[in-house]
Design a protein around this motif. Structure first.
Motif, mmCIF file in Angstrom:
data_model
loop_
_atom_site.group_PDB
_atom_site.id
_atom_site.type_symbol
_atom_site.label_atom_id
_atom_site.label_comp_id
_atom_site.label_asym_id
_atom_site.label_seq_id
_atom_site.Cartn_x
_atom_site.Cartn_y
_atom_site.Cartn_z
ATOM 1 N N LYS A 1 -4.500 2.574 8.885
ATOM 2 C CA LYS A 1 -3.213 2.030 9.045
ATOM 3 C C LYS A 1 -1.952 2.959 9.120
ATOM 4 O O LYS A 1 -1.783 3.813 8.265
ATOM 5 N N ASN B 1 -5.134 5.073 1.258
ATOM 6 C CA ASN B 1 -6.445 4.572 1.078
ATOM 7 C C ASN B 1 -7.171 3.770 2.307
ATOM 8 O O ASN B 1 -8.277 3.496 2.534
ATOM 9 N N HIS B 2 -6.261 3.629 3.593
ATOM 10 C CA HIS B 2 -6.630 3.273 4.720
ATOM 11 C C HIS B 2 -5.946 4.012 5.910
ATOM 12 O O HIS B 2 -4.914 3.614 6.207
ATOM 13 N N GLU C 1 0.811 -1.223 -0.138
ATOM 14 C CA GLU C 1 -0.054 0.127 -0.013
ATOM 15 C C GLU C 1 0.799 1.295 -0.068
ATOM 16 O O GLU C 1 1.917 1.307 0.770
#
Length: 301
Positions: free
Chosen positions: A63, A59-60, A36
């Motif tokens: 995290k 995108n997260h 990622e």
């Protein structure tokens, strides 16, 4: 043309040095972690051996990772040692986890789990000592982490509040040992060796280190005892464990010092750890069986 050649070469050399200096101090703009794309959020810390930044998955957002950037040119031994021991150790709740390591020509980018609450030092408010039950809680985590480290023949060699991270898991805070750049192997092929090289931090170093001949585990145990005093008083008891240090001499002869503010039950336990002679200093199995370690501070004494 030959007249200008030295000046041009000097200019190119200056530009190259400038470029290297920029690269040396550059932080992460984007990095790929576990497949990622992650972007830098903030600088967490900067020291003599490197820089630590917080990165977050693009995108997260939940995290997050800490990335320690260590130079492969400056302090090369420290950088390689840190990576080596993080790889050698198995996953453990009380040891910071290395997720991956990215090597570039100039840097090691060591991706670590992010400790949300900072260091143990951040938890210590000046002149507001921790309650015994809280100090015991974190001390148990420290001993569990050291137990794992020692089982693998490793001496941490720089246990202190700045190298102990705190992270939140649900409604609990978990202490994790970090910073293995000064660590050493004290055992290999089931054979323990005597160590001779002094490093670490003076206020947390055991007295036998200054004799330049010592065993590994008792050094970390001594430092853990100092950390416990710091949690219970907010202050280091002495700057160096040598007889020329007045505060340390007071400890040896039983005079008063910062420890007079610690309750007798806790102080008696600490005395088993901060023994001058490492042969009679409490080892981890003894510590775990001690009344103080097993005491429930939530109940009335």
């Amino acid at each position: 043309m030959s007249f200008w050649r030295p000046a041009i070469q000097s200019l190119h050399l200056g530009l190259e040095r400038f470029r290297r200096n920029i690269n040396r101090n550059r932080r992460i703009q984007s990095i790929l972690i576990e497949g990622e794309e992650c972007n830098e959020v903030e600088l967490l810390g900067k020291g003599a051996f490197g820089t630590v930044v917080l990165v977050r998955a693009k995108n997260h957002s939940e995290k997050q990772f800490a990335v320690k950037i260590l130079s492969t040119r400056r302090n090369q031994t420290f950088s390689a040692t840190e990576v080596y021991f993080l790889r050698l150790l198995p996953p453990h709740e009380n040891i910071i986890r290395m997720i991956e390591m990215i090597k570039t020509p100039d840097f090691y980018q060591v991706v670590l789990e992010y400790a949300t609450e900072g260091t143990l030092s951040d938890k210590l408010v000046e002149n507001v000592p921790m309650k015994a039950k809280i100090a015991q809680y974190f001390f148990k985590h420290l001993i569990e982490g050291l137990s794992c480290i020692h089982e693998h023949g490793i001496m941490h060699n720089d246990i202190k509040p700045d190298n102990l991270l705190i992270t939140r898991q649900g409604d609990k805070e978990i202490l994790k040992i970090s910073d293995f750049g000064l660590s050493m192997l004290f055992r290999s092929d089931k054979s323990e060796r005597i160590l001779h090289y002094i490093n670490g931090t003076d206020a947390y170093n055991a007295p036998e280190m200054y004799s330049r001949s010592f065993r590994g585990p008792p050094i970390d145990i001594w430092a853990a005892g100092i950390v416990l005093i710091v949690m219970l008083t907010t202050k280091e008891p002495w700057s160096k464990a040598v007889r020329t240090n007045r505060s340390y001499l007071y400890w040896i002869v039983g005079e008063q010092g910062i420890w007079e503010h610690i309750d007798d039950f806790s102080l008696d336990f600490i005395k088993t750890i901060l023994q001058f002679d490492p042969a009679i200093r409490a080892a981890i199995p003894t510590i775990k069986q001690s009344p103080w370690y097993r005491h429930d501070f939530n109940t009335a004494s």
